[in-house]
Write a protein that holds these residues in place. Structure first.
Motif, short mmCIF file in Angstrom:
data_model
loop_
_atom_site.label_atom_id
_atom_site.label_comp_id
_atom_site.label_asym_id
_atom_site.label_seq_id
_atom_site.Cartn_x
_atom_site.Cartn_y
_atom_site.Cartn_z
N ASN A 61 0.80 -1.23 0.00
CA ASN A 61 0.00 0.00 0.00
C ASN A 61 0.83 1.28 0.00
OD1 ASN A 61 -2.44 -1.53 0.13
ND2 ASN A 61 -2.05 -1.82 2.32
N LYS A 62 2.08 1.16 -0.44
CA LYS A 62 2.95 2.34 -0.52
C LYS A 62 3.40 2.51 -1.96
CE LYS A 62 3.48 3.17 3.99
NZ LYS A 62 3.18 4.44 4.64
N GLY A 63 3.89 3.70 -2.28
CA GLY A 63 4.47 3.94 -3.59
C GLY A 63 5.83 3.29 -3.72
N LEU A 64 6.36 3.33 -4.92
CA LEU A 64 7.69 2.81 -5.19
C LEU A 64 8.73 3.80 -4.66
CD1 LEU A 64 6.66 1.85 -8.76
CD2 LEU A 64 7.64 0.19 -7.17
N GLN A 65 9.66 3.28 -3.87
CA GLN A 65 10.69 4.13 -3.26
C GLN A 65 12.05 3.75 -3.82
OE1 GLN A 65 11.36 3.44 0.93
NE2 GLN A 65 12.40 5.39 1.22
N LEU A 66 12.85 4.76 -4.19
CA LEU A 66 14.17 4.49 -4.73
C LEU A 66 15.11 4.02 -3.63
CD1 LEU A 66 15.99 4.68 -7.28
CD2 LEU A 66 16.69 6.93 -6.43
N LEU A 67 15.76 2.86 -3.88
CA LEU A 67 16.77 2.34 -2.94
C LEU A 67 18.15 2.85 -3.31
CD1 LEU A 67 16.25 -1.49 -2.38
CD2 LEU A 67 16.16 0.33 -0.68
N LEU A 68 18.49 2.75 -4.59
CA LEU A 68 19.80 3.18 -5.06
C LEU A 68 19.78 3.27 -6.58
CD1 LEU A 68 20.97 0.30 -6.24
CD2 LEU A 68 21.59 -0.08 -3.88
N LYS A 69 20.85 3.90 -7.12
CA LYS A 69 20.92 4.07 -8.57
C LYS A 69 22.36 4.07 -9.04
CE LYS A 69 20.48 9.06 -7.92
NZ LYS A 69 19.62 10.25 -8.12
N TYR A 70 22.53 3.59 -10.25
CA TYR A 70 23.81 3.64 -10.94
C TYR A 70 23.62 4.50 -12.19
CZ TYR A 70 27.44 2.51 -14.23
OH TYR A 70 28.44 2.61 -15.16
N ALA A 101 28.73 6.46 -12.72
CA ALA A 101 29.80 6.89 -11.82
C ALA A 101 30.42 5.62 -11.21
CB ALA A 101 29.27 7.84 -10.77
N ALA A 102 30.57 5.54 -9.91
CA ALA A 102 31.16 4.37 -9.27
C ALA A 102 30.32 3.12 -9.53
CB ALA A 102 31.27 4.60 -7.76
N THR A 103 30.98 2.00 -9.77
CA THR A 103 30.24 0.78 -10.10
C THR A 103 29.62 0.11 -8.87
OG1 THR A 103 32.28 -0.50 -9.98
CG2 THR A 103 31.59 0.29 -12.16
N LEU A 104 30.18 0.37 -7.68
CA LEU A 104 29.57 -0.13 -6.45
C LEU A 104 28.75 1.01 -5.86
CD1 LEU A 104 29.23 -2.39 -4.38
CD2 LEU A 104 31.26 -1.51 -3.21
N VAL A 105 27.48 0.77 -5.76
CA VAL A 105 26.56 1.83 -5.36
C VAL A 105 25.96 1.50 -4.00
CG1 VAL A 105 24.48 3.10 -5.98
CG2 VAL A 105 26.00 2.25 -7.78
N LYS A 106 26.01 2.46 -3.11
CA LYS A 106 25.38 2.27 -1.79
C LYS A 106 24.05 3.01 -1.77
CE LYS A 106 29.77 1.76 0.67
NZ LYS A 106 29.65 0.31 0.81
N GLY A 107 23.05 2.34 -1.15
CA GLY A 107 21.74 2.95 -1.07
C GLY A 107 21.27 3.10 0.35
N ILE A 108 19.97 3.26 0.48
CA ILE A 108 19.41 3.43 1.83
C ILE A 108 19.26 2.08 2.51
CG2 ILE A 108 18.21 5.55 1.19
CD1 ILE A 108 15.63 3.90 1.01
N ASN A 109 19.14 2.12 3.83
CA ASN A 109 18.87 0.94 4.64
C ASN A 109 19.90 -0.17 4.49
OD1 ASN A 109 16.54 2.29 5.41
ND2 ASN A 109 15.27 1.28 3.88
N GLY A 110 21.15 0.18 4.17
CA GLY A 110 22.24 -0.80 4.12
C GLY A 110 22.32 -1.61 2.84
N PHE A 111 21.52 -1.30 1.86
CA PHE A 111 21.57 -2.02 0.58
C PHE A 111 22.70 -1.50 -0.30
CE2 PHE A 111 18.02 -4.89 0.49
CZ PHE A 111 17.14 -4.39 1.44
N GLU A 112 23.25 -2.42 -1.11
CA GLU A 112 24.28 -2.08 -2.09
C GLU A 112 23.97 -2.82 -3.39
OE1 GLU A 112 28.31 -1.71 0.71
OE2 GLU A 112 28.09 -3.35 -0.74
N PHE A 123 23.28 -6.33 -12.22
CA PHE A 123 23.17 -5.25 -11.22
C PHE A 123 22.45 -5.85 -10.01
CE2 PHE A 123 23.65 -1.04 -9.87
CZ PHE A 123 22.47 -0.46 -9.46
N HIS A 124 23.13 -6.77 -9.35
CA HIS A 124 22.52 -7.50 -8.23
C HIS A 124 22.47 -6.65 -6.97
CE1 HIS A 124 22.74 -10.71 -10.98
NE2 HIS A 124 23.87 -11.26 -10.60
N LEU A 125 21.42 -6.81 -6.21
CA LEU A 125 21.21 -6.06 -4.97
C LEU A 125 21.58 -6.94 -3.78
CD1 LEU A 125 19.92 -3.40 -3.74
CD2 LEU A 125 17.81 -4.74 -3.53
N THR A 126 22.34 -6.39 -2.86
CA THR A 126 22.76 -7.16 -1.69
C THR A 126 22.59 -6.35 -0.42
OG1 THR A 126 25.06 -6.40 -1.90
CG2 THR A 126 24.50 -8.46 -3.01
N LYS A 127 22.50 -7.12 0.67
CA LYS A 127 22.51 -6.52 2.01
C LYS A 127 23.12 -7.55 2.93
CE LYS A 127 19.69 -4.28 5.55
NZ LYS A 127 18.38 -3.69 5.93
#
Lengths: 118, 114
Positions: free
Chosen positions: B41-50, B53-64, B74-78
């Motif tokens: 019931n929420k909208g889509l929220q951006l976690l991270l983006k490439y 620039a740098a190939t290793l991208v850090k996002g919110i809530n500890g995601f990379e 472009f695999h997502l990890t935590k």
């Protein structure tokens, strides 16, 4: 924190009726978008809008669809004569800049309007 | 046609264990890649983006996520999942020359067990 809002959250309509889905983008944003997601399928791009005109549209966005920015705050999607297959979640999004801005580019999404066509 | 593939429709992990959500994109010049998350019931929220620039991208809530051009991935990890991470995750690509036409993967539903 500013956010994109959409109304209504759920719209039920009869086949052949016109519907208007409403969106209020973030106030300083200049680029606006509509997407839809049919249940169980991917989110699909419909249209992008900038400077009071459509800048890109997908094959889905046929003559039954239109978009408008009737005032300084609202962005609407109209479906003239709804079909059963128009039943979907419709998402509005906005961005402050265009894609060429590079690293600052981000689309902000609203919570969606669920459209059910009977 | 340009596309993005999320390899798993559903991933289940235990709280405190690592998360890996996989994404591959079709090769093209200058893609920008994003991960979005959607809670119920929420909208889509951006976690991270490439965006090239740098190939290793850090996002919110500890995601990379790591952009690997040779693997078109472009695999997502935590490192450690939290109960609040349970949601649906979308890998998204947009190609140069587009006017903001985001191309979405089908989504991966992440479940986190206590």
């Amino acid at each position: 924190e500013p956010e994109v809002t959409q109304t209504p959250s759920h719209q039920v309509t009869q086949m052949g009726q016109e519907v208007i889905l409403r969106c209020v983008p973030i106030s300083n944003h200049l680029y606006f978008y509509w997407y839809r997601q049919i249940l169980g399928q991917k989110v699909e791009f419909l249209v992008s809008f900038y400077n009071n005109e459509i800048s890109e549209k997908s094959e889905i966005f046929d003559d039954q669809f239109s978009v408008e920015r009737p005032d300084g705050s609202n962005f609407t999607l109209k479906i003239r004569s709804t079909k059963l297959e128009d039943s979907a979640m419709y998402f509005c999004a906005s961005s402050e800049t265009g894609l060429t801005s590079g690293s600052t580019y981000e689309q902000f999404f609203g919570p969606g309007t669920r459209l059910t066509v009977l | 046609a340009q596309s993005v593939t999320q390899l798993d429709s559903h991933v289940s992990v235990s709280e405190g264990t690592p998360v890996l959500l996989r994404c591959n994109y079709s090769s093209s010049y200058s893609p920008s890649l994003f991960w979005y998350v959607q809670h119920p019931n929420k909208g889509l929220q951006l976690l991270l983006k490439y965006t090239s620039a740098a190939t290793l991208v850090k996002g919110i809530n500890g995601f990379e996520a790591e952009f690997k051009k040779s693997e078109t991935s472009f695999h997502l990890t935590k490192p450690s999942a939290h109960m609040s991470d349970a949601a649906e995750y979308f890998c998204v690509v947009v190609y140069g020359g587009s006017q903001g036409n985001l191309i979405f993967g089908k989504g991966t539903k992440l479940s986190v067990k206590p």
